[in-house]
Write a protein that holds these residues in place. Structure first.
Motif, mmCIF file in Angstrom:
data_model
loop_
_atom_site.group_PDB
_atom_site.id
_atom_site.type_symbol
_atom_site.label_atom_id
_atom_site.label_comp_id
_atom_site.label_asym_id
_atom_site.label_seq_id
_atom_site.Cartn_x
_atom_site.Cartn_y
_atom_site.Cartn_z
ATOM 1 N N LEU A 103 25.708 38.278 43.442
ATOM 2 C CA LEU A 103 25.195 38.719 44.744
ATOM 3 C C LEU A 103 25.676 37.804 45.866
ATOM 4 N N TYR A 104 25.656 36.506 45.631
ATOM 5 C CA TYR A 104 26.116 35.534 46.627
ATOM 6 C C TYR A 104 27.581 35.798 46.984
ATOM 7 N N ASP A 105 28.408 35.968 45.957
ATOM 8 C CA ASP A 105 29.833 36.250 46.189
ATOM 9 C C ASP A 105 30.022 37.594 46.881
ATOM 10 N N ALA A 106 29.204 38.581 46.508
ATOM 11 C CA ALA A 106 29.327 39.912 47.105
ATOM 12 C C ALA A 106 28.993 39.885 48.591
ATOM 13 N N ILE A 107 27.990 39.098 48.970
ATOM 14 C CA ILE A 107 27.635 38.986 50.385
ATOM 15 C C ILE A 107 28.802 38.419 51.181
ATOM 16 N N PHE A 108 29.421 37.363 50.672
ATOM 17 C CA PHE A 108 30.564 36.774 51.368
ATOM 18 C C PHE A 108 31.744 37.747 51.390
ATOM 19 N N GLU A 109 31.994 38.414 50.271
ATOM 20 C CA GLU A 109 33.079 39.405 50.204
ATOM 21 C C GLU A 109 32.874 40.492 51.245
ATOM 22 N N PHE A 110 31.652 40.981 51.337
ATOM 23 C CA PHE A 110 31.335 42.037 52.294
ATOM 24 C C PHE A 110 31.632 41.588 53.714
ATOM 25 N N THR A 111 31.193 40.383 54.055
ATOM 26 C CA THR A 111 31.391 39.920 55.433
ATOM 27 C C THR A 111 32.868 39.729 55.761
ATOM 28 N N THR A 112 33.677 39.392 54.779
ATOM 29 C CA THR A 112 35.108 39.209 55.065
ATOM 30 C C THR A 112 35.889 40.517 54.992
ATOM 31 N N LYS A 113 35.552 41.385 54.067
ATOM 32 C CA LYS A 113 36.296 42.639 53.904
ATOM 33 C C LYS A 113 36.056 43.607 55.057
ATOM 34 N N PHE A 114 34.851 43.594 55.607
ATOM 35 C CA PHE A 114 34.519 44.561 56.641
ATOM 36 C C PHE A 114 34.552 43.966 58.042
ATOM 37 N N ASP A 115 35.293 42.891 58.181
ATOM 38 C CA ASP A 115 35.551 42.276 59.480
ATOM 39 C C ASP A 115 36.870 42.876 59.974
ATOM 40 N N ILE A 116 36.790 44.046 60.595
ATOM 41 C CA ILE A 116 37.983 44.815 60.959
ATOM 42 C C ILE A 116 38.882 44.040 61.906
ATOM 43 N N LEU A 117 38.321 43.475 62.942
ATOM 44 C CA LEU A 117 39.121 42.714 63.903
ATOM 45 C C LEU A 117 39.738 41.486 63.229
ATOM 46 N N GLY A 118 38.937 40.783 62.454
ATOM 47 C CA GLY A 118 39.435 39.599 61.758
ATOM 48 C C GLY A 118 40.546 39.931 60.777
ATOM 49 N N ASN A 119 40.411 41.047 60.070
ATOM 50 C CA ASN A 119 41.455 41.455 59.127
ATOM 51 C C ASN A 119 42.739 41.828 59.856
ATOM 52 N N ARG A 148 43.469 31.942 61.251
ATOM 53 C CA ARG A 148 42.233 32.656 60.921
ATOM 54 C C ARG A 148 41.872 32.460 59.451
ATOM 55 N N ASN A 149 42.860 32.515 58.572
ATOM 56 C CA ASN A 149 42.595 32.329 57.147
ATOM 57 C C ASN A 149 42.051 30.933 56.859
ATOM 58 N N GLN A 150 42.569 29.931 57.554
ATOM 59 C CA GLN A 150 42.072 28.563 57.383
ATOM 60 C C GLN A 150 40.634 28.453 57.905
ATOM 61 N N VAL A 151 40.364 29.091 59.043
ATOM 62 C CA VAL A 151 39.005 29.085 59.597
ATOM 63 C C VAL A 151 38.052 29.772 58.617
ATOM 64 N N LEU A 152 38.490 30.855 58.000
ATOM 65 C CA LEU A 152 37.670 31.579 57.032
ATOM 66 C C LEU A 152 37.347 30.703 55.820
ATOM 67 N N LYS A 153 38.348 29.986 55.322
ATOM 68 C CA LYS A 153 38.111 29.086 54.185
ATOM 69 C C LYS A 153 37.110 27.995 54.562
ATOM 70 N N GLU A 154 37.276 27.455 55.742
ATOM 71 C CA GLU A 154 36.372 26.399 56.195
ATOM 72 C C GLU A 154 34.958 26.938 56.412
ATOM 73 N N SER A 155 34.845 28.149 56.933
ATOM 74 C CA SER A 155 33.517 28.728 57.138
ATOM 75 C C SER A 155 32.825 28.976 55.797
ATOM 76 N N LYS A 156 33.589 29.361 54.788
ATOM 77 C CA LYS A 156 33.019 29.547 53.442
ATOM 78 C C LYS A 156 32.512 28.215 52.910
ATOM 79 N N ARG A 157 33.282 27.150 53.095
ATOM 80 C CA ARG A 157 32.843 25.818 52.652
ATOM 81 C C ARG A 157 31.566 25.405 53.386
#
Length: 128
Positions: free
Chosen positions: A54-70, A82-91
């Motif tokens: 569930l924890y991984d799914a929540i993070f996956e959802f927020t990244t996959k459905f970020d249309i502008l970010g993608n 952006r990819n580096q910022v995403l990795k850092e935000s996950k950490r």
């Protein structure tokens, strides 16, 4: 997360062993042994597994459905940033909100597992 596939138990353990395990769980052969099902589903290992999923799914959802970010990720200069910022935000999420979210999911998962176990061992589903 969505792309991972796991082989069925029969491919790992073999058809004969899998059938023996399932028949021992079924008890008399017509329905699942309720205590065995409850013990398995309510185990710490199953709770930890579902909590992490569930924890991984929540993070996956927020990244996959970020249309502008993608869309930005595909740009030559901004994409790597952006990819580096995403990795850092996950950490940061793992470090700051992670423990709180994990505790919430763990307690919620216990409730959900109990409901699922009750469903599995109910009279109308016991022989399914």
């Amino acid at each position: 997360l969505g792309e991972e596939t796991h082989p069925p138990p029969a491919d790992i353990f073999g058809r004969e062993l899998t059938d023996r395990i399932l028949s021992s769980v079924r008890g008399d052969g017509s329905s699942y042994d309720a205590q065995t099902v409850l013990t398995f589903l309510e185990s710490d290992a199953v709770n930890s597994l579902f909590t992490q999923l569930l924890y991984d799914a929540i993070f996956e959802f927020t990244t996959k459905f970020d249309i502008l970010g993608n869309a930005i990720s595909n740009l030559p200069l901004l994409g790597p940033v952006r990819n580096q910022v995403l990795k850092e935000s996950k950490r940061n999420l793992d470090r700051t909100l992670g423990p709180l979210l994990q505790r919430f999911l763990s307690s919620y998962t216990r409730v959900a597992i109990r409901q699922a176990a009750d469903f599995v061992v109910s009279e109308e589903n016991a022989s399914a």
